[in-house]
Design a protein around this motif. Structure first.
Motif, PDB file in Angstrom:
ATOM      1  N   VAL A  69      36.351  44.174  47.401  1.00 29.65           N
ATOM      2  CA  VAL A  69      35.831  43.911  45.979  1.00 29.65           C
ATOM      3  C   VAL A  69      36.699  43.756  44.933  1.00 29.65           C
ATOM      4  O   VAL A  69      36.545  42.976  44.181  1.00 29.65           O
ATOM      5  CB  VAL A  69      34.672  45.011  45.814  1.00 29.65           C
ATOM      6  CG1 VAL A  69      34.358  45.171  44.385  1.00 29.65           C
ATOM      7  CG2 VAL A  69      33.603  44.842  46.727  1.00 29.65           C
ATOM      8  N   GLU A  70      37.710  44.681  45.102  1.00 32.37           N
ATOM      9  CA  GLU A  70      38.726  44.819  43.927  1.00 32.37           C
ATOM     10  C   GLU A  70      39.675  43.492  43.880  1.00 32.37           C
ATOM     11  O   GLU A  70      40.181  43.202  43.017  1.00 32.37           O
ATOM     12  CB  GLU A  70      39.651  45.829  44.219  1.00 32.37           C
ATOM     13  CG  GLU A  70      38.917  47.280  44.120  1.00 32.37           C
ATOM     14  CD  GLU A  70      39.823  48.582  44.196  1.00 32.37           C
ATOM     15  OE1 GLU A  70      39.862  49.349  43.233  1.00 32.37           O
ATOM     16  OE2 GLU A  70      40.718  48.536  45.023  1.00 32.37           O
ATOM     17  N   HIS A  81      38.522  40.632  44.625  1.00 33.75           N
ATOM     18  CA  HIS A  81      37.464  39.444  44.119  1.00 33.75           C
ATOM     19  C   HIS A  81      37.466  38.530  45.439  1.00 33.75           C
ATOM     20  O   HIS A  81      37.414  37.314  45.408  1.00 33.75           O
ATOM     21  CB  HIS A  81      37.628  38.663  43.113  1.00 33.75           C
ATOM     22  CG  HIS A  81      37.784  39.697  41.790  1.00 33.75           C
ATOM     23  ND1 HIS A  81      36.834  40.148  41.211  1.00 33.75           N
ATOM     24  CD2 HIS A  81      39.004  40.166  41.317  1.00 33.75           C
ATOM     25  CE1 HIS A  81      37.380  40.940  40.040  1.00 33.75           C
ATOM     26  NE2 HIS A  81      38.803  40.751  40.094  1.00 33.75           N
ATOM     27  N   ASP A  82      37.699  39.130  46.673  1.00 37.04           N
ATOM     28  CA  ASP A  82      37.731  38.149  47.970  1.00 37.04           C
ATOM     29  C   ASP A  82      36.536  38.150  48.717  1.00 37.04           C
ATOM     30  O   ASP A  82      36.004  38.953  49.276  1.00 37.04           O
ATOM     31  CB  ASP A  82      38.780  38.880  48.753  1.00 37.04           C
ATOM     32  CG  ASP A  82      39.050  37.954  49.870  1.00 37.04           C
ATOM     33  OD1 ASP A  82      38.326  36.933  50.165  1.00 37.04           O
ATOM     34  OD2 ASP A  82      39.992  38.303  50.836  1.00 37.04           O
ATOM     35  N   ALA A 105      32.664  46.700  41.392  1.00 37.28           N
ATOM     36  CA  ALA A 105      32.341  45.309  40.943  1.00 37.28           C
ATOM     37  C   ALA A 105      31.776  45.336  39.524  1.00 37.28           C
ATOM     38  O   ALA A 105      32.273  44.432  38.734  1.00 37.28           O
ATOM     39  CB  ALA A 105      31.202  44.600  41.789  1.00 37.28           C
ATOM     40  N   ARG A 155      34.609  46.041  36.968  1.00 40.32           N
ATOM     41  CA  ARG A 155      35.462  45.041  36.722  1.00 40.32           C
ATOM     42  C   ARG A 155      34.709  43.809  36.254  1.00 40.32           C
ATOM     43  O   ARG A 155      35.274  42.649  36.167  1.00 40.32           O
ATOM     44  CB  ARG A 155      36.219  44.630  38.246  1.00 40.32           C
ATOM     45  CG  ARG A 155      37.442  45.625  38.583  1.00 40.32           C
ATOM     46  CD  ARG A 155      37.542  45.509  39.964  1.00 40.32           C
ATOM     47  NE  ARG A 155      38.802  46.324  40.274  1.00 40.32           N
ATOM     48  CZ  ARG A 155      38.639  47.578  40.014  1.00 40.32           C
ATOM     49  NH1 ARG A 155      37.667  48.485  39.877  1.00 40.32           N
ATOM     50  NH2 ARG A 155      39.824  48.567  40.533  1.00 40.32           N
ATOM     51  N   GLN A 156      33.505  44.022  35.826  1.00 41.54           N
ATOM     52  CA  GLN A 156      32.504  42.847  35.246  1.00 41.54           C
ATOM     53  C   GLN A 156      32.401  41.572  36.025  1.00 41.54           C
ATOM     54  O   GLN A 156      32.515  40.554  35.755  1.00 41.54           O
ATOM     55  CB  GLN A 156      33.275  42.539  33.761  1.00 41.54           C
ATOM     56  CG  GLN A 156      33.452  43.576  32.885  1.00 41.54           C
ATOM     57  CD  GLN A 156      32.027  44.263  32.388  1.00 41.54           C
ATOM     58  OE1 GLN A 156      31.236  43.654  31.718  1.00 41.54           O
ATOM     59  NE2 GLN A 156      31.928  45.397  32.739  1.00 41.54           N
ATOM     60  N   ASP A 157      32.555  41.802  37.323  1.00 37.66           N
ATOM     61  CA  ASP A 157      32.558  40.712  38.206  1.00 37.66           C
ATOM     62  C   ASP A 157      30.939  40.401  38.766  1.00 37.66           C
ATOM     63  O   ASP A 157      30.463  41.070  39.612  1.00 37.66           O
ATOM     64  CB  ASP A 157      33.487  40.727  39.520  1.00 37.66           C
ATOM     65  CG  ASP A 157      33.421  39.537  40.333  1.00 37.66           C
ATOM     66  OD1 ASP A 157      32.483  38.784  40.305  1.00 37.66           O
ATOM     67  OD2 ASP A 157      34.713  39.619  40.843  1.00 37.66           O
ATOM     68  N   ALA A 184      29.289  38.101  40.063  1.00 39.92           N
ATOM     69  CA  ALA A 184      29.076  37.325  41.355  1.00 39.92           C
ATOM     70  C   ALA A 184      29.217  38.381  42.497  1.00 39.92           C
ATOM     71  O   ALA A 184      28.348  38.308  43.384  1.00 39.92           O
ATOM     72  CB  ALA A 184      30.132  36.131  41.454  1.00 39.92           C
ATOM     73  N   ILE A 185      30.255  39.018  42.607  1.00 43.14           N
ATOM     74  CA  ILE A 185      30.518  40.062  43.549  1.00 43.14           C
ATOM     75  C   ILE A 185      29.330  41.201  43.386  1.00 43.14           C
ATOM     76  O   ILE A 185      28.901  41.681  44.610  1.00 43.14           O
ATOM     77  CB  ILE A 185      31.721  40.688  43.491  1.00 43.14           C
ATOM     78  CG1 ILE A 185      33.013  39.659  43.631  1.00 43.14           C
ATOM     79  CG2 ILE A 185      32.034  41.920  44.468  1.00 43.14           C
ATOM     80  CD1 ILE A 185      33.015  39.296  45.048  1.00 43.14           C
ATOM     81  N   ASN A 219      27.461  43.543  29.678  1.00 39.42           N
ATOM     82  CA  ASN A 219      27.431  42.336  30.390  1.00 39.42           C
ATOM     83  C   ASN A 219      26.222  41.812  30.576  1.00 39.42           C
ATOM     84  O   ASN A 219      25.560  42.360  31.631  1.00 39.42           O
ATOM     85  CB  ASN A 219      28.509  42.248  31.490  1.00 39.42           C
ATOM     86  CG  ASN A 219      28.660  40.983  32.127  1.00 39.42           C
ATOM     87  OD1 ASN A 219      27.770  40.123  32.647  1.00 39.42           O
ATOM     88  ND2 ASN A 219      29.687  40.585  32.376  1.00 39.42           N
ATOM     89  N   ILE A 244      25.284  40.937  34.241  1.00 38.12           N
ATOM     90  CA  ILE A 244      25.149  42.057  35.340  1.00 38.12           C
ATOM     91  C   ILE A 244      24.114  42.993  35.087  1.00 38.12           C
ATOM     92  O   ILE A 244      23.487  43.387  35.896  1.00 38.12           O
ATOM     93  CB  ILE A 244      26.621  43.013  35.116  1.00 38.12           C
ATOM     94  CG1 ILE A 244      27.681  42.320  35.796  1.00 38.12           C
ATOM     95  CG2 ILE A 244      26.396  44.277  35.713  1.00 38.12           C
ATOM     96  CD1 ILE A 244      29.016  43.128  35.390  1.00 38.12           C
TER      97      ILE A 244
END
Length: 353
Positions: free
Chosen positions: A261-262, A264-265, A293, A296-298, A300-301, A329, A332
């Motif tokens: 996750v960190e 972004h894989d 996730a 980190r404002q991701d 998609a993850i 966000n 999210i």
């Protein structure tokens, strides 16, 4: 034989990167880091030896992944003069020569290297194979001053046939070098799939489990290193051999899924989730992969984790849910339910009728 100046210039396999337990930072060591680059030897050489080396772009490596004064040509001379047993009919002569051979093969340099270490360092595979057949098992596991066995060095140099021969001859997979790395750690960090395959191909699950669960001095197992370095083929191999998908590294409690996750894989995440990795395992500070996730404002993850059944209401030791880390966000926030009803400050999800 390496000088004191050489010893000071030896390069460690791994940097001492610390792994914190926070949401915002995590440092990984990758193959691009400087420690992976071999260092030129400072040992004085003859002009003829330097001329020979100048035409070769690949540097020779010693136990410190620098270089050694012993040349490949020397190995042939040693093998001819000291290792071959004559056809003498005199028993006492044979015994004397056998004793001489044993003393030669078990001789250790000031760096702690045996002749087998040096043969591998110089990538003389033919000589290494001969020595492996001559050495008893205990000698195969001798560790040099950096706690490296011949198997560590063969793995680092990606000499898969030597790795196979060592393992078949009983070399230990569990011994750790000065960084706490087993040979399997090293294969996973370097991305040497063939070496890793040769190590664990025919090992029983009983003997393999301690190797898979072994942590280096930074708390990382082989699966953690394979994940950190995006070695997806090695991840598959370790999973097939029964690696614990939810094993926590020793400093902050991250599982391989936290690390994916960190980074972004998504590929690593899908490999882990499809094999049954627990999506809600908390770190030592209570943060789940979803916390990381969202922090980190991701989006998609975070969405992928939610689709995989992540619990959105779990709280870390700061009493924060993943939603508390969303920071406004919209992408999210759309993943989380909203309701005006709260019990003791916690939102209640409305159940549709």
């Amino acid at each position: 034989m390496a000088s004191a100046e050489d010893a000071n210039g030896k390069v460690n396999l791994l940097e001492d990167n610390r792994i914190d337990s926070g949401v915002e930072s995590f440092q990984y060591v990758t193959k691009d880091d400087p420690y992976n680059k071999p260092v030129r030897d400072s040992t004085s050489e003859s002009s003829e030896a330097r001329d020979k080396c100048s035409s070769n772009t690949e540097e020779r490596l010693d136990s410190a992944y620098g270089s050694s004064s012993l040349t490949v040509e020397n190995f042939s001379e040693i093998l001819i003069e000291g290792c071959n047993i004559s056809e003498s009919e005199d028993d006492s002569a044979k015994n004397t020569e056998l004793e001489h051979k044993e003393n030669l093969l078990t001789n250790i340099t000031e760096d702690g290297d045996t002749l087998l270490h040096l043969a591998i360092i110089h990538e003389d595979e033919h000589f290494a194979h001969q020595l492996i057949q001559l050495f008893p098992k205990d000698v195969l596991d001798i560790q040099n001053n950096l706690y490296q066995t011949p198997l560590h060095l063969a793995t680092y140099l990606n000499l898969s046939s030597v790795v196979r021969d060592l393992v078949e001859s009983g070399a230990s997979l569990e011994l750790q070098d000065q960084e706490g790395n087993t040979p399997l750690h090293m294969a996973c960090e370097q991305g040497w799939v063939e070496c890793a395959t040769e190590m664990i191909r025919n090992v029983s699950s009983t003997k393999l489990t301690p190797v898979l669960e072994s942590q280096n001095w930074r708390g990382l197992t082989s699966l953690h290193l394979a994940t950190v370095n995006r070695q997806h083929r090695l991840m598959k191999l370790l999973m097939k051999k029964g690696a614990d998908l939810n094993i926590q590294e020793g400093t902050s409690g991250k599982t391989p899924l936290h690390m994916a996750v960190e980074l972004h894989d998504i590929v690593s995440m899908m490999l882990l989730l499809n094999k049954g990795a627990d999506v809600d395992v908390p770190m030592f500070n209570g943060c789940t992969p979803l916390h990381l996730a969202v922090g980190r404002q991701d989006a998609a993850i975070a969405n992928l984790l939610c689709q995989s059944g992540a619990d959105k209401m779990l709280r870390n030791i700061e009493d924060e849910t993943a939603l508390d880390l969303a920071g406004g966000n919209d992408d999210i926030l759309a993943l989380f339910p909203f309701d005006d009803i709260q019990i003791q400050g916690r939102s209640v999800v409305r159940v549709p009728f």
